[in-house]
Enzyme design. Structure first.
Site, PDB file in Angstrom:
ATOM      1  N   TRP A  10      -5.292  27.999 -15.862  1.00  0.00           N
ATOM      2  CA  TRP A  10      -5.005  28.474 -17.214  1.00  0.00           C
ATOM      3  C   TRP A  10      -6.008  29.544 -17.651  1.00  0.00           C
ATOM      4  CZ3 TRP A  10      -1.039  26.544 -15.848  1.00  0.00           C
ATOM      5  CH2 TRP A  10      -0.475  25.316 -16.164  1.00  0.00           C
TER       6      TRP A  10
ATOM      7  N   GLU B 169       4.271  24.656  -8.146  1.00  0.00           N
ATOM      8  CA  GLU B 169       3.774  23.319  -8.487  1.00  0.00           C
ATOM      9  C   GLU B 169       4.596  22.278  -7.737  1.00  0.00           C
ATOM     10  OE1 GLU B 169       3.326  21.942 -12.488  1.00  0.00           O
ATOM     11  OE2 GLU B 169       2.632  23.887 -13.250  1.00  0.00           O
TER      12      GLU B 169
ATOM     13  N   TRP C 268      -0.172  20.607  -6.679  1.00  0.00           N
ATOM     14  CA  TRP C 268      -0.746  20.106  -7.942  1.00  0.00           C
ATOM     15  C   TRP C 268      -1.400  18.774  -7.653  1.00  0.00           C
ATOM     16  CZ3 TRP C 268      -0.570  22.354 -12.861  1.00  0.00           C
ATOM     17  CH2 TRP C 268      -1.073  21.558 -13.907  1.00  0.00           C
TER      18      TRP C 268
ATOM     19  N   ASN D 286       3.513  28.970 -19.008  1.00  0.00           N
ATOM     20  CA  ASN D 286       3.730  27.846 -18.109  1.00  0.00           C
ATOM     21  C   ASN D 286       4.982  27.066 -18.504  1.00  0.00           C
ATOM     22  OD1 ASN D 286       3.043  25.723 -16.123  1.00  0.00           O
ATOM     23  ND2 ASN D 286       2.671  24.479 -17.945  1.00  0.00           N
ATOM     24  N   GLU D 287       5.939  26.994 -17.593  1.00  0.00           N
ATOM     25  CA  GLU D 287       7.158  26.195 -17.716  1.00  0.00           C
ATOM     26  C   GLU D 287       7.914  26.428 -19.027  1.00  0.00           C
ATOM     27  OE1 GLU D 287       5.979  22.516 -14.765  1.00  0.00           O
ATOM     28  OE2 GLU D 287       5.978  22.125 -16.916  1.00  0.00           O
TER      29      GLU D 287
END
Length: 435
Positions: free
Chosen positions: A101, A335, A377, A216-217
């Protein structure tokens, strides 16, 4: 008493075996680390050519990992050795790309305290993460915000907008509200133009960074990908206007939408949608590569390992095919993991899962390219139990996983070298492999 004695004996034996396995993992890691104490980043930016990642016009394949927490841990100088340890240990087993991140919106230890207001100490923590990755030869995929409220993300932007008097109905307004889009753009510009206080290099000029991810996602309840499409086009163009050296991805999980109806059968639940469209969203010209995520134990609860593995193989193959034939862009399995928190977990099942995923990644990379690599992950070092989420892999404590990861790194490196053959065009070779 005799029964108690037997239990004590069995428990003692279990502890002894566990300690032996931990020591075995540590010994393996120490041996590898001694061989590769540091491996500074090679010059040149990762680029794409057709459906391949390239570095200096040669194929670039990788085996990588996620460690989302790096910037937050690095805020405390006395904890920074953990970032160094992860990069050192990961590099030792051939992991050469890390996704983490590059955001912390509001809340605890925020990088972005409020719109346009930043904490310099947290920025210096991110500087350290980038500089350590550079030191150990690890490329970074840096994600710029979150769909969920962890570390702020979309919900924090919505809260800021509401506090400023904006008429906000839901988190989905993040994608359409002009004020929130302005907040996001300001943040993107601040990060991309940041001068690293350790290396002296602006982020937008640092080849240590492989790529940016917009979010993210991403998910959206308004429609099946159209709202996100418009947002991706706008933000993708904005990122590229500041930084045209780095690659750009969206950060998607890979769910199919309405653009090609029959693809929805490959979603975890046939027809299941989350407001994204793997095909149309990734066709946006500013997006350089596609990503998928997969957590079969979470997405397919109650299904046995056999069915979960079958899903993974379909998920990978369908996205690889579409990336290669429709998107004509590289693909990253960004991921994947297996959690200790789900019923039936054991080390053998975890190892089997990793082996299956890595074998599929390797075979797809070998069979005509497009698959650039995978990012498991997630990787930790010792002493980070408070961050464990069930998917954690501590290389010094997991000998079988460490061995499997190292083998995959070696295979991907050998494949990369085989594609970089001085006889004939490397990309034509890759195409011939698929016929």
């Amino acid at each position: 008493m005799a029964c108690t004695g037997k239990i004590i004996f069995i428990w003692g034996s279990f502890l002894l075996i566990s300690l032996l396995n931990v020591n075995r993992a540590r010994n393996l890691l120490v041996a590898l680390v001694c061989k590769t104490s540091s491996n500074p980043i090679a010059s040149g930016f990762i680029q794409t050519r057709d459906t391949h990642f390239v570095l200096n016009e040669s194929p670039f394949l990788f085996n990588g990992f996620n460690s989302y927490w790096m910037m937050q841990v690095a805020v405390e100088p006395s904890e920074r050795y953990k970032i160094s340890n992860v990069f050192r240990e990961a590099s030792a087993v051939g992991l050469n790309v890390c996704r983490t991140w590059a955001f912390s919106d509001g809340g605890y230890q925020p990088l972005q305290i409020s719109p346009g207001v930043y904490d310099e100490l947290v920025f210096q923590a991110l500087d350290f993460v980038v500089s350590e990755a550079r030191k150990y030869g690890v490329r970074l995929v840096l994600t710029l915000t979150n769909n969920l409220q962890d570390y702020g993300g979309r919900p924090q932007y919505v809260q800021w907008a509401r506090s400023a008097g904006e008429p906000v109905n839901s988190d989905d307004d993040f994608y359409t509200n002009a004020v929130m889009k302005g907040y996001y753009k300001n943040y993107v510009k601040k990060v991309l133009t940041r001068f690293n206080t350790i290396t002296g290099i602006a982020y937008k000029d640092d080849p240590t960074i492989m790529a940016w991810e917009l979010i993210n996602e991403p998910r959206c309840q308004v429609d099946s990908g159209k709202t996100i499409n418009v947002w991706v086009q706008e933000m993708g163009s904005y990122v590229k206007s500041i930084d045209n050296k780095h690659l750009l991805g969206i950060g998607m999980e890979g769910f199919y939408g309405d653009s090609i109806q029959d693809r929805k059968q490959y979603n975890p639940i046939p027809g299941y949608q989350v407001g994204t469209d793997f095909i149309s969203n990734n066709l946006v010209k500013e997006i350089d590569f596609a990503t998928i995520h997969a957590y079969p134990d979470a997405w397919l609860p109650g299904q046995d390992d056999r069915l979960q593995i079958a899903f993974i193989q379909r998920w990978l193959t369908s996205h690889w095919t579409d990336s290669r034939t429709i998107l004509k862009k590289p693909l990253i399995f960004a991921e994947f993991g297996k959690s200790k928190t789900y019923p039936g977990f054991n080390i053998s099942a975890m190892d089997y899962f990793l082996n299956i995923v890595y074998t599929n990644i390797y075979n797809l990379a070998k069979n005509g390219g497009t698959m650039g690599g995978g990012l498991v992950w997630q990787i930790f070092t010792e002493g980070m139990e408070s961050y464990h989420d069930g998917y954690e892999i501590v290389l010094s404590q997991n000998p079988s996983a460490t061995s499997i990861i190292a083998q995959q790194s070696n295979k991907m490196t050998k494949l990369e070298h085989s594609l970089n053959n001085p006889h004939g065009d490397i990309f034509e070779q890759a195409k011939r492999r698929s016929t």
